[in-house]
Design a protein around this motif. Structure first.
Motif, PDB file in Angstrom:
ATOM      1  N   SER A  41     -24.514 -16.421  -6.858  1.00 56.32           N
ATOM      2  CA  SER A  41     -25.861 -16.738  -6.370  1.00 56.32           C
ATOM      3  C   SER A  41     -26.784 -16.853  -7.575  1.00 56.32           C
ATOM      4  N   ASN A  42     -28.029 -17.304  -7.325  1.00 58.00           N
ATOM      5  CA  ASN A  42     -29.010 -17.390  -8.409  1.00 58.00           C
ATOM      6  C   ASN A  42     -29.231 -16.020  -9.032  1.00 58.00           C
ATOM      7  N   LYS A  90     -16.881 -12.114  -2.849  1.00 57.78           N
ATOM      8  CA  LYS A  90     -18.226 -12.697  -2.811  1.00 57.78           C
ATOM      9  C   LYS A  90     -18.218 -14.193  -3.142  1.00 57.78           C
ATOM     10  N   ILE A  91     -17.461 -14.550  -4.180  1.00 54.54           N
ATOM     11  CA  ILE A  91     -17.421 -15.955  -4.588  1.00 54.54           C
ATOM     12  C   ILE A  91     -16.698 -16.793  -3.543  1.00 54.54           C
ATOM     13  N   ALA A  92     -15.578 -16.280  -3.031  1.00 55.06           N
ATOM     14  CA  ALA A  92     -14.826 -17.005  -2.004  1.00 55.06           C
ATOM     15  C   ALA A  92     -15.650 -17.155  -0.725  1.00 55.06           C
ATOM     16  N   LYS A  93     -16.418 -16.117  -0.383  1.00 52.19           N
ATOM     17  CA  LYS A  93     -17.264 -16.182   0.813  1.00 52.19           C
ATOM     18  C   LYS A  93     -18.309 -17.279   0.675  1.00 52.19           C
ATOM     19  N   LYS A  94     -18.960 -17.337  -0.501  1.00 54.51           N
ATOM     20  CA  LYS A  94     -19.960 -18.369  -0.750  1.00 54.51           C
ATOM     21  C   LYS A  94     -19.327 -19.757  -0.689  1.00 54.51           C
ATOM     22  N   ALA A  95     -18.115 -19.875  -1.248  1.00 53.30           N
ATOM     23  CA  ALA A  95     -17.408 -21.155  -1.253  1.00 53.30           C
ATOM     24  C   ALA A  95     -17.085 -21.593   0.174  1.00 53.30           C
ATOM     25  N   ARG A  96     -16.663 -20.637   1.010  1.00 48.15           N
ATOM     26  CA  ARG A  96     -16.321 -20.957   2.409  1.00 48.15           C
ATOM     27  C   ARG A  96     -17.565 -21.398   3.166  1.00 48.15           C
ATOM     28  N   LEU A  97     -18.684 -20.681   2.959  1.00 49.99           N
ATOM     29  CA  LEU A  97     -19.920 -21.009   3.667  1.00 49.99           C
ATOM     30  C   LEU A  97     -20.458 -22.384   3.275  1.00 49.99           C
ATOM     31  N   GLU A  98     -20.307 -22.737   2.004  1.00 49.94           N
ATOM     32  CA  GLU A  98     -20.862 -24.002   1.515  1.00 49.94           C
ATOM     33  C   GLU A  98     -19.811 -25.106   1.412  1.00 49.94           C
ATOM     34  N   GLN A  99     -18.573 -24.793   1.848  1.00 51.79           N
ATOM     35  CA  GLN A  99     -17.457 -25.742   1.809  1.00 51.79           C
ATOM     36  C   GLN A  99     -17.262 -26.315   0.408  1.00 51.79           C
ATOM     37  N   LEU A 100     -17.147 -25.395  -0.536  1.00 50.87           N
ATOM     38  CA  LEU A 100     -16.937 -25.745  -1.938  1.00 50.87           C
ATOM     39  C   LEU A 100     -15.698 -25.031  -2.455  1.00 50.87           C
ATOM     40  N   GLU A 101     -15.170 -25.533  -3.563  1.00 49.35           N
ATOM     41  CA  GLU A 101     -14.139 -24.797  -4.288  1.00 49.35           C
ATOM     42  C   GLU A 101     -14.800 -23.580  -4.934  1.00 49.35           C
ATOM     43  N   PRO A 102     -14.127 -22.423  -5.001  1.00 42.78           N
ATOM     44  CA  PRO A 102     -14.741 -21.255  -5.648  1.00 42.78           C
ATOM     45  C   PRO A 102     -15.259 -21.544  -7.056  1.00 42.78           C
ATOM     46  N   MET A 103     -14.538 -22.363  -7.818  1.00 40.32           N
ATOM     47  CA  MET A 103     -14.975 -22.642  -9.186  1.00 40.32           C
ATOM     48  C   MET A 103     -16.197 -23.568  -9.226  1.00 40.32           C
ATOM     49  N   GLU A 104     -16.468 -24.285  -8.126  1.00 39.15           N
ATOM     50  CA  GLU A 104     -17.728 -25.031  -8.035  1.00 39.15           C
ATOM     51  C   GLU A 104     -18.893 -24.051  -7.914  1.00 39.15           C
ATOM     52  N   VAL A 106     -18.852 -20.948  -8.994  1.00 39.86           N
ATOM     53  CA  VAL A 106     -18.940 -20.307 -10.310  1.00 39.86           C
ATOM     54  C   VAL A 106     -19.713 -21.188 -11.293  1.00 39.86           C
ATOM     55  N   GLN A 107     -19.369 -22.468 -11.330  1.00 37.60           N
ATOM     56  CA  GLN A 107     -20.013 -23.379 -12.280  1.00 37.60           C
ATOM     57  C   GLN A 107     -21.507 -23.511 -11.994  1.00 37.60           C
ATOM     58  N   ARG A 108     -21.842 -23.688 -10.718  1.00 34.09           N
ATOM     59  CA  ARG A 108     -23.252 -23.881 -10.332  1.00 34.09           C
ATOM     60  C   ARG A 108     -24.109 -22.701 -10.776  1.00 34.09           C
ATOM     61  N   TYR A 109     -23.633 -21.482 -10.479  1.00 33.71           N
ATOM     62  CA  TYR A 109     -24.474 -20.314 -10.760  1.00 33.71           C
ATOM     63  C   TYR A 109     -24.365 -19.809 -12.191  1.00 33.71           C
ATOM     64  N   THR A 110     -23.294 -20.198 -12.887  1.00 34.72           N
ATOM     65  CA  THR A 110     -23.231 -19.907 -14.328  1.00 34.72           C
ATOM     66  C   THR A 110     -24.261 -20.765 -15.061  1.00 34.72           C
ATOM     67  N   GLU A 128     -18.768 -14.775 -24.690  1.00 38.92           N
ATOM     68  CA  GLU A 128     -19.061 -14.670 -23.253  1.00 38.92           C
ATOM     69  C   GLU A 128     -17.777 -14.936 -22.471  1.00 38.92           C
ATOM     70  N   PRO A 129     -16.885 -13.948 -22.421  1.00 34.97           N
ATOM     71  CA  PRO A 129     -15.582 -14.149 -21.772  1.00 34.97           C
ATOM     72  C   PRO A 129     -15.687 -14.104 -20.249  1.00 34.97           C
ATOM     73  N   THR A 130     -14.720 -14.717 -19.581  1.00 30.19           N
ATOM     74  CA  THR A 130     -14.691 -14.712 -18.108  1.00 30.19           C
ATOM     75  C   THR A 130     -13.537 -13.859 -17.601  1.00 30.19           C
ATOM     76  N   ALA A 131     -13.714 -13.319 -16.418  1.00 27.47           N
ATOM     77  CA  ALA A 131     -12.668 -12.493 -15.808  1.00 27.47           C
ATOM     78  C   ALA A 131     -11.408 -13.312 -15.555  1.00 27.47           C
ATOM     79  N   THR A 132     -11.578 -14.549 -15.052  1.00 30.87           N
ATOM     80  CA  THR A 132     -10.401 -15.373 -14.743  1.00 30.87           C
ATOM     81  C   THR A 132      -9.654 -15.792 -15.998  1.00 30.87           C
ATOM     82  N   GLY A 133     -10.325 -15.791 -17.130  1.00 27.98           N
ATOM     83  CA  GLY A 133      -9.661 -16.149 -18.383  1.00 27.98           C
ATOM     84  C   GLY A 133      -8.891 -15.009 -19.005  1.00 27.98           C
ATOM     85  N   HIS A 134      -8.912 -13.834 -18.354  1.00 27.82           N
ATOM     86  CA  HIS A 134      -8.257 -12.650 -18.922  1.00 27.82           C
ATOM     87  C   HIS A 134      -7.398 -11.916 -17.884  1.00 27.82           C
TER      88      HIS A 134
END
Length: 493
Positions: A41-42, A90-104, A106-110, A128-134
């Motif tokens: 989210s913002n 949280k990210i998957a929930k937002k993606a489901r509600l907005e019919q987006l890929e989870p990484m969309e 992530v990208q929007r709010y990053t 600035e490392p990411t959780a998915t990258g580790h």
């Protein structure tokens, strides 16, 4: 010689509960890790305050001449809703509600996060490392903790064994909680939980078929626990022991407590020498919350597009407002507080501008060297920005007296004042001068303020037709004027 060699800095260490003399592991070098945002989210204004506090700390270390590796992560794997062990990501929930890929999501709010921090004039972190990258690093830590007997696997999930860990270590030492009290205050739901104890926390969670974000592991497809990513990334980039770990006060338990436990279980020693925690931001005396409407986003402050504040405020005014409180104290945001900060910010910037044009004399009653050390003393006392700002205004007072002809200043003192003020105001506090900003909202404020003055002149001359015309035409453009005791303000609808 670097400045830090002549300055003794004390920081409030949450682990010891007292101020301690700061001594980095390696002279001249500092490793600092700060928990970053979960990008679903913002970015919240309260989070901005936390990140701003550590941006100020980062800036001061650099100002003193330290080489700093500042690591601030991005959580893009998602926390579970309400940071629980079970539920929806949280990210998957937002993606489901907005019919987006989870990484969309992530990208929007990053991008939003970076844009807002740039407006606030943040310095970027070193890494600035990411959780998915580790994920691989997190899996390796889990294997290590399992091998050492401080974790167990259940049905594809892996849990940290808090009771076993507490036999040889102290779980709860950061937050001051005793494990016996935690156990006594927990209602055990028999046969409803696969954990040995309710206090145990997930290192790895099995992904149910509907779970979108998932990775392969030795225990099956799943995703890492919330606390694990910070242990993996902080130790990878800063070492098994590093100088400073920061974050919001709300992360002290369970997040930071669990980080300590994971690192000690894996490496056999405490990971962090100084734990620093920034306090919360309230609004109009109440907790900020979307559900009650007592909430405002940074962008809404900059544009004035909100129903809470009387006008738009520049990012540097908001930053100045936040720097007027100590980072460990609760700070309350209100329209009056921002208006007062705007006046203070303008006084500071005007004094800097006036300093350039001051005529010099043969003497000065203002002891610049003493004042300079008082500024450093404030920052060396656990980054006491309110005291530093008070010292800035001591200099402002002297500048104004010289300008009015009631004091004098030498060429040497004028030069020193310029260097010192610029160093603290821009380099340490991170403020920007009005000429450096030039945002659309600032231009809007300037135009509307001019129209407000023209309207006032018209009313003073009893030209009510022109006065009403200015008000009505601004209203048609969505700019509402509000007349009050302190003058006229505006808001954008």
């Amino acid at each position: 010689m670097q400045l830090y060699q002549n300055q003794q800095l004390k920081v409030y260490n949450s682990l010891s509960g007292k101020k301690e003399i700061f001594q980095p592991l390696n002279e001249g070098h500092i490793g600092m890790y700060v928990c970053g945002p979960t990008v679903y989210s913002n970015v919240h204004l309260g989070n901005c305050r936390t990140f701003m506090s550590f941006d100020m700390i980062f800036r001061y270390f650099k100002h003193l001449g330290y080489k700093v590796r500042y690591v601030r992560n991005i959580t893009d794997a998602g926390h579970l809703v309400d940071d629980a062990e079970d539920g929806e990501d949280k990210i998957a929930k937002k993606a489901r509600l907005e019919q987006l890929e989870p990484m969309e999501v992530v990208q929007r709010y990053t991008v939003d996060f970076h844009n807002i921090l740039q407006k606030f004039n943040f310095l970027p972190p070193s890494i600035e490392p990411t959780a998915t990258g580790h994920i691989i690093e997190q899996i390796e830590i889990i294997k290590d903790i399992l091998e050492k007997g401080y974790a167990y696997e259940r049905n594809g999930s892996v849990y940290f064994d808090v009771i076993k860990f507490n036999e040889t270590n102290e779980y709860g030492k950061l937050s001051g909680r005793k494990l016996e009290d935690m156990i006594a205050n927990t209602r055990v739901l028999a046969a409803q939980d696969e954990k040995k104890s309710p206090q145990d926390f997930a290192l790895w969670k099995k992904a149910e078929p509907e779970h979108i974000m998932r990775w392969p592991s030795p225990w099956g497809d799943g995703f890492p626990g919330w606390h694990l990513e910070c242990t993996a990334m902080s130790t990878k980039y800063l070492g098994e022991t590093f100088d400073i770990h920061g974050g919001g006060m709300d992360l002290k338990f369970p997040h930071h407590e669990c980080e300590i436990a994971q690192a000690e279980a894996s490496n056999g020693h405490s990971p962090v020498r100084y734990w620093l925690h920034a306090n919360m931001l309230t609004m109009n005396g109440k907790k900020m919350a979307k559900s009650t409407g007592n909430n405002i986003l940074p962008g809404e402050i900059f544009t004035g597009d909100n129903k809470i504040l009387s006008k738009a405020f520049m990012p540097s005014v908001v930053r100045f407002f936040m720097m007027q409180a100590h980072y460990t104290s609760i700070l309350d945001l209100s329209n009056d507080a921002l208006l007062a900060s705007e006046k203070g910010y303008n006084r500071l910037m005007d004094a800097l501008k006036n300093l350039d044009g001051l005529e010099t004399g043969k003497s000065s009653s203002f002891d610049v060297q003493l004042w300079r050390q008082e500024c450093y003393d404030a920052m060396n006392d656990d980054f006491n920005t309110p005291i530093l700002i008070a010292k800035m205004f001591d200099a402002v007072k002297h500048i104004n007296l010289v300008k009015e002809g009631n004091e004098s200043i030498t060429v040497e003192d004028k030069s020193k004042l310029q260097v010192i003020l610029n160093g603290f105001i821009f380099d340490v506090l991170g403020l920007e001068s009005k000429t450096d900003i030039g945002t659309d909202s600032d231009k809007l404020s300037g135009v509307v303020d001019l129209l407000i003055q023209l309207r006032k002149d018209a009313r003073d001359n009893k030209d009510f037709e022109t006065s009403d015309k200015i008000r009505d035409q601004l209203a048609e453009m969505g700019i509402q004027l509000k007349d009050g005791k302190e003058g006229t303000t505006f808001s954008v609808s």
